[in-house]
Design a protein around this motif. Structure first.
Motif, PDB file in Angstrom:
ATOM      1  N   VAL A 172       0.838  -1.204   0.000  1.00  0.00           N
ATOM      2  CA  VAL A 172       0.000   0.000   0.000  1.00  0.00           C
ATOM      3  C   VAL A 172       0.868   1.248   0.000  1.00  0.00           C
ATOM      4  O   VAL A 172       0.566   2.233  -0.692  1.00  0.00           O
ATOM      5  N   THR A 173       1.953   1.233   0.760  1.00  0.00           N
ATOM      6  CA  THR A 173       2.864   2.386   0.769  1.00  0.00           C
ATOM      7  C   THR A 173       3.433   2.629  -0.623  1.00  0.00           C
ATOM      8  O   THR A 173       3.533   3.775  -1.085  1.00  0.00           O
ATOM      9  N   ALA A 174       3.809   1.561  -1.304  1.00  0.00           N
ATOM     10  CA  ALA A 174       4.347   1.707  -2.659  1.00  0.00           C
ATOM     11  C   ALA A 174       3.285   2.212  -3.622  1.00  0.00           C
ATOM     12  O   ALA A 174       3.555   3.084  -4.467  1.00  0.00           O
ATOM     13  N   GLU A 175       2.080   1.707  -3.505  1.00  0.00           N
ATOM     14  CA  GLU A 175       1.011   2.125  -4.414  1.00  0.00           C
ATOM     15  C   GLU A 175       0.643   3.588  -4.223  1.00  0.00           C
ATOM     16  O   GLU A 175       0.309   4.297  -5.177  1.00  0.00           O
ATOM     17  N   LEU A 176       0.724   4.048  -2.979  1.00  0.00           N
ATOM     18  CA  LEU A 176       0.316   5.421  -2.672  1.00  0.00           C
ATOM     19  C   LEU A 176       1.473   6.414  -2.688  1.00  0.00           C
ATOM     20  O   LEU A 176       1.261   7.599  -2.408  1.00  0.00           O
ATOM     21  N   ALA A 177       2.668   5.953  -3.000  1.00  0.00           N
ATOM     22  CA  ALA A 177       3.808   6.866  -3.034  1.00  0.00           C
ATOM     23  C   ALA A 177       3.548   7.989  -4.032  1.00  0.00           C
ATOM     24  O   ALA A 177       3.152   7.737  -5.175  1.00  0.00           O
TER      25      ALA A 177
ATOM     26  N   LEU B  42      -2.981   5.893   7.075  1.00  0.00           N
ATOM     27  CA  LEU B  42      -2.066   6.870   7.665  1.00  0.00           C
ATOM     28  C   LEU B  42      -0.615   6.422   7.549  1.00  0.00           C
ATOM     29  O   LEU B  42       0.269   7.237   7.267  1.00  0.00           O
ATOM     30  N   SER B  43      -0.360   5.147   7.761  1.00  0.00           N
ATOM     31  CA  SER B  43       1.012   4.651   7.701  1.00  0.00           C
ATOM     32  C   SER B  43       1.613   4.868   6.324  1.00  0.00           C
ATOM     33  O   SER B  43       2.783   5.237   6.189  1.00  0.00           O
ATOM     34  N   ALA B  44       0.818   4.666   5.283  1.00  0.00           N
ATOM     35  CA  ALA B  44       1.301   4.904   3.924  1.00  0.00           C
ATOM     36  C   ALA B  44       1.580   6.381   3.702  1.00  0.00           C
ATOM     37  O   ALA B  44       2.587   6.760   3.087  1.00  0.00           O
ATOM     38  N   ASN B  45       0.714   7.238   4.223  1.00  0.00           N
ATOM     39  CA  ASN B  45       0.889   8.679   4.043  1.00  0.00           C
ATOM     40  C   ASN B  45       2.098   9.200   4.807  1.00  0.00           C
ATOM     41  O   ASN B  45       2.820  10.088   4.324  1.00  0.00           O
ATOM     42  N   PHE B  46       2.351   8.648   5.984  1.00  0.00           N
ATOM     43  CA  PHE B  46       3.456   9.142   6.809  1.00  0.00           C
ATOM     44  C   PHE B  46       4.807   8.941   6.137  1.00  0.00           C
ATOM     45  O   PHE B  46       5.761   9.682   6.403  1.00  0.00           O
ATOM     46  N   ALA B  47       4.915   7.947   5.271  1.00  0.00           N
ATOM     47  CA  ALA B  47       6.187   7.720   4.585  1.00  0.00           C
ATOM     48  C   ALA B  47       6.565   8.928   3.741  1.00  0.00           C
ATOM     49  O   ALA B  47       7.726   9.367   3.732  1.00  0.00           O
ATOM     50  N   ALA B  48       5.579   9.481   3.034  1.00  0.00           N
ATOM     51  CA  ALA B  48       5.838  10.658   2.204  1.00  0.00           C
ATOM     52  C   ALA B  48       6.119  11.879   3.069  1.00  0.00           C
ATOM     53  O   ALA B  48       7.054  12.648   2.811  1.00  0.00           O
ATOM     54  N   TRP B  49       5.332  12.078   4.104  1.00  0.00           N
ATOM     55  CA  TRP B  49       5.509  13.225   5.002  1.00  0.00           C
ATOM     56  C   TRP B  49       6.891  13.197   5.651  1.00  0.00           C
ATOM     57  O   TRP B  49       7.573  14.228   5.734  1.00  0.00           O
TER      58      TRP B  49
END
Length: 225
Positions: free
Chosen positions: A12-17, A136-143
């Motif tokens: 999910v983190t990769a997909e939402l990057a 949120l966890s996926a979003n926090f990677a970008a932030w």
């Protein structure tokens, strides 16, 4: 279940990057071409974002507790504690921007910047806790990546002290405890039927779009970038 949860979080983190062009401000701060007024606005907007997110996370923690989702409760309480620590560091950043308390209190937040915390508040009321943890966890990677860039660029190009950049450095630091808590919450969610192709992914996509809107609003040329 832990391996499945890690695989899901990574996917999910990769997909939402976000696309490299999704943030029009941070790259200009990184090369020293952004106007200081945009940096000041960033600091002042966070005076509204951080307390709002903290209250949202506490509400999510309470909902999680009521539902017996202890792993989610732990994750959200840790987030709320982090917002408190971040807010303590924000004053030095605002002061470094040359804004006193009266000026900060008089600042009018911009709708495009406050859409993100408004949506987090919506999630606090309506989102299933495990879905929100994943989004949120996926979003926090970008932030976190944005904050790492800012923590390095502001001293290099704008003369900010390390203390003034403490707000960004805080979010840029690895958070292994929070990552473990997210993994536990997602793993427990999978045990309850969490579907990453459903609400969690939709929440994550909207969070990333509101995140982009935050930076786009700050970088609006009409606003003085």
């Amino acid at each position: 279940m832990t391996a499945a949860a890690q695989e899901l979080l990574d996917a999910v983190t990769a997909e939402l990057a976000p696309d490299a062009a999704a943030n029009p401000l941070v790259p200009r701060v990184a090369d020293g071409t952004a106007n200081r007024s945009a940096i000041t606005a960033l600091a002042l907007e966070q005076r509204s974002v951080i307390p709002a997110d903290r209250r949202s996370f506490l509400h999510l923690a309470a909902r999680s507790a009521d539902a017996g989702e202890t792993e989610c409760e732990t994750f959200f309480r840790t987030l709320a504690e982090g917002e408190t620590l971040a807010f303590d560091r924000l004053g030095a950043l605002v002061a470094a921007c040359g804004v006193d308390k009266a000026g900060a209190d008089a600042y009018e937040p911009r709708a495009g910047c406050q859409a993100y915390p408004a949506y987090v508040a919506w999630l606090a009321l309506n989102g299933a806790p495990a879905d929100v943890v994943l989004a949120l966890s996926a979003n926090f990677a970008a932030w976190g990546a944005y904050c790492a860039t800012l923590a390095d660029a502001l001293p290099a190009h704008y003369g900010f002290s390390q203390e003034a950049c403490g707000f960004f450095a805080f979010f840029a630091e690895p958070a292994p405890d929070l990552e473990r808590q997210a993994l536990a919450a997602v793993g427990a969610g999978l045990g309850r039927g969490l579907d990453a192709t459903g609400s969690a992914l939709r929440y994550g996509k909207l969070l990333q779009r509101y995140e982009a809107m935050f930076w786009e609003t700050l970088a609006d040329p009409a606003r003085g970038l």
